[in-house]
Every structure is written in structure tokens, then in C-alpha cells.
Design an enzyme around this catalytic site. Structure first.
Site, PDB file in Angstrom:
ATOM      1  CG  HIS A  56      12.664  26.659  17.898  1.00  0.00           C
ATOM      2  ND1 HIS A  56      13.994  26.641  17.578  1.00  0.00           N
ATOM      3  CD2 HIS A  56      12.309  24.941  18.422  1.00  0.00           C
ATOM      4  CE1 HIS A  56      14.512  24.774  17.774  1.00  0.00           C
ATOM      5  NE2 HIS A  56      13.568  24.413  18.583  1.00  0.00           N
ATOM      6  CG  HIS A  58      11.318  23.081  21.385  1.00  0.00           C
ATOM      7  ND1 HIS A  58      11.334  22.390  20.197  1.00  0.00           N
ATOM      8  CD2 HIS A  58      10.028  23.384  21.632  1.00  0.00           C
ATOM      9  CE1 HIS A  58      10.944  21.760  20.131  1.00  0.00           C
ATOM     10  NE2 HIS A  58       9.127  22.325  20.806  1.00  0.00           N
ATOM     11  CG  ASP A  60      16.772  22.206  23.599  1.00  0.00           C
ATOM     12  OD1 ASP A  60      16.034  22.700  23.057  1.00  0.00           O
ATOM     13  OD2 ASP A  60      17.770  21.590  22.502  1.00  0.00           O
ATOM     14  CG  HIS A  61      16.749  25.701  20.304  1.00  0.00           C
ATOM     15  ND1 HIS A  61      17.335  25.353  19.149  1.00  0.00           N
ATOM     16  CD2 HIS A  61      16.401  24.792  20.686  1.00  0.00           C
ATOM     17  CE1 HIS A  61      17.805  24.418  18.847  1.00  0.00           C
ATOM     18  NE2 HIS A  61      16.509  23.493  19.556  1.00  0.00           N
ATOM     19  CG  HIS A 114      11.502  21.118  15.199  1.00  0.00           C
ATOM     20  ND1 HIS A 114      12.163  19.772  15.876  1.00  0.00           N
ATOM     21  CD2 HIS A 114      11.687  21.664  16.241  1.00  0.00           C
ATOM     22  CE1 HIS A 114      12.150  20.205  17.202  1.00  0.00           C
ATOM     23  NE2 HIS A 114      12.393  20.836  17.335  1.00  0.00           N
ATOM     24  CG  ASP A 131      16.189  21.901  17.182  1.00  0.00           C
ATOM     25  OD1 ASP A 131      16.878  22.293  16.636  1.00  0.00           O
ATOM     26  OD2 ASP A 131      15.549  21.818  18.631  1.00  0.00           O
ATOM     27  CG  HIS A 169      20.236  19.154  18.287  1.00  0.00           C
ATOM     28  ND1 HIS A 169      20.448  19.067  19.520  1.00  0.00           N
ATOM     29  CD2 HIS A 169      19.308  19.543  18.167  1.00  0.00           C
ATOM     30  CE1 HIS A 169      19.513  19.469  19.919  1.00  0.00           C
ATOM     31  NE2 HIS A 169      19.098  20.297  20.063  1.00  0.00           N
TER      32      HIS A 169
HETATM   33 ZN   LIG Z   1      13.572  21.890  18.931  1.00  0.00          ZN
END
Ligand SMILES: [Zn+2]
Length: 258
Positions: A56, A58, A60-61, A114, A131, A169
């Protein structure tokens, strides 16, 4: 079985490094939010990056995708319905990823909730689910509805119990504390909390878990069962007639749980 190892990033992200069975010097990564720790891991192991999987959009990905592509030229396989840097394959439910020369093969699952376009990669007895499903928990609903997330989690729960779950995570201990609040008499949750706490004391990741463990201990996969539903009703102070309503109330409860 795939050889998969965690690359730590930020405070609690795992970027998964997959050794490619068809190329002993090759590797693929999942959700590289930061290029630096991936480069360090590749250098340390003498590996070349051959593919980048993204679940996805985001930061941090995907934050490391551009740098990794510019240095390694690896293809980027990501969700069709989200904007992913340098995407070369835009994937959605039912698609198959066949990287023949790397001997890697995954099927793609749409798992919105998410984010709206979130996908998972499933193959080789492993699930890379970003996530959406966490160990003993689930992602927050930033873009989707409780119904979408419940359907997505239910889809993942139907995979074989032995499926190894690689989420993005290290949230397991906090999630198990919430699971114990929802189901104080669930022995599987108490036993797992002890095992995972021991791993963390050793500095080890708690992942991967398995779908079987998640079905036994993850309150968000168990929202349709009597005990979690009654706990959700007690917390919400109203009857919850459907699995989606129970799931939504558990998610709300967890948002404020300390
Ligand atoms: Zn995420």
C-alpha cells in the site's frame, strides 16, 4: 519454504527480505519504507535486489522505493488502485505474480480497509499483508469502512492455518495486551503473550505468526465469536447484532486502549 528475514526500519517497521529460490544471489523486498537498511542488508549478504513488492501507498512502506529502483533497476509490483512510485506492475485481486527466473510465485489478494487499494501477496506458504492483519491485531481504518476491513480480515483468516504471516510492524505485545482485555479467560492468548514477551526480551522479532495462531488469539479475527462480541458490547454499552458491528466496536475500543 521461502527464506525470509526482517530488515528493521524506523521505530517498529519490518521490511521483509526474501531470498529468491531461483537465484542464489538474488533478493526481493516487501514494503521498503527506507532504502538505507535494505542496502546495508544486501551488501552484508552479498545479494542483488531483483524485485520490490509493495502492499500500500503509505510513506513508511514506499519511502525507499525510488532510491532502490535507481540503484538496482528492480521492478516494482504494487496495488493497481494506489499511486506507488516507479510502479511497473499494477496488481489486483486474482492476479498472479510469476517471476520465473527467481522461482517466485504469488497470488494477489485485495484487502481494503487500512487503505482502499491495499493488497497482499500470498504464496510459498507465506502471506505478506502490510498493515491489514497484524500479529494479534489489525491496522487502523484510515480509508476504508469496518465492513471492508472485516471482509478483508475474513478473507485472510480462510487461508491455510499453517500460512506464515509477515506483517509490517512489531506491535505484537501491545496487541496481545488488548486481546487479553477482550478475552481474559483465553489460554491461547495468555500462553502466546508469555512466548512473545520472551522473544522481545531477547531482541527477537515476534514474526512471522501463522493464520492458525491468529485465529486463536487475534480479537479482530474473532469478532464474530460470542466472547469477543459480548466484551465489545459491554465496552460499547449497546447490543452488536452483526460481526461487522462487533468488529467495528473492537476497533474503536482498541483505538483508545492503553
Ligand atoms: Zn499503512
Amino acid at each position: 519454504m521461502l527464506e525470509v528475514s526482517p530488515v528493521r526500519a524506523f521505530s517498529d517497521n519490518y521490511i521483509w527480505l526474501i531470498r529468491t529460490p531461483g537465484d542464489p544471489t538474488g533478493a526481493a523486498v516487501v514494503d521498503p519504507g527506507d532504502a538505507r537498511p535494505v542496502e546495508d542488508a544486501l551488501d552484508r549478504e552479498g545479494l542483488r535486489l531483483r524485485a520490490i513488492f509493495v502492499t500500500h501507498h503509505h510513506p513508511d512502506h514506499v519511502g525507499g522505493v525510488r532510491d532502490l529502483v535507481s540503484r538496482h533497476g528492480a521492478p516494482v509490483l504494487g496495488p493497481a488502485r494506489e499511486e506507488i512510485p516507479c510502479a511497473s506492475s499494477r496488481l489486483s485481486d486474482g492476479d498472479r505474480v510469476n517471476l520465473d527466473e527467481l522461482a517466485l510465485e504469488f497470488s494477489v489478494l485485495d484487502i481494503p480497509g487500512h487503505t482502499l487499494g491495499h493488497i497482499a501477496f500470498h504464496g510459498h506458504g507465506a502471506l505478506f499483508c502490510g498493515d491489514t492483519l497484524f500479529s494479534a491485531g489489525c491496522g487502523r481504518l484510515f480509508e476504508g469502512t469496518p465492513e471492508e476491513m472485516w471482509d478483508s480480515l475474513s478473507k485472510l483468516a480462510r487461508l491455510a492455518p499453517s500460512t506464515r504471516v509477515y506483517c509490517a510492524h512489531e506491535y505484537t505485545l501491545a496487541n496481545l495486551a488488548f486481546a487479553a482485555a477482550v478475552e481474559p479467560a483465553n489460554d491461547a492468548i495468555a500462553a502466546r503473550a508469555a512466548v512473545e514477551a520472551a522473544k522481545r526480551r531477547e531482541g527477537l522479532p515476534t514474526l512471522p505468526s501463522t493464520i492458525g495462531e491468529e485465529r486463536a488469539t487475534n480479537p479482530f479475527l474473532r469478532a464474530d465469536l460470542a466472547v469477543p462480541r459480548r466484551a465489545a458490547e459491554a465496552h460499547a454499552g449497546r447490543p452488536l447484532a452483526t460481526p461487522v458491528a462487533s468488529f467495528a466496536a473492537l476497533r474503536e475500543w482498541k483505538n483508545g486502549f492503553k
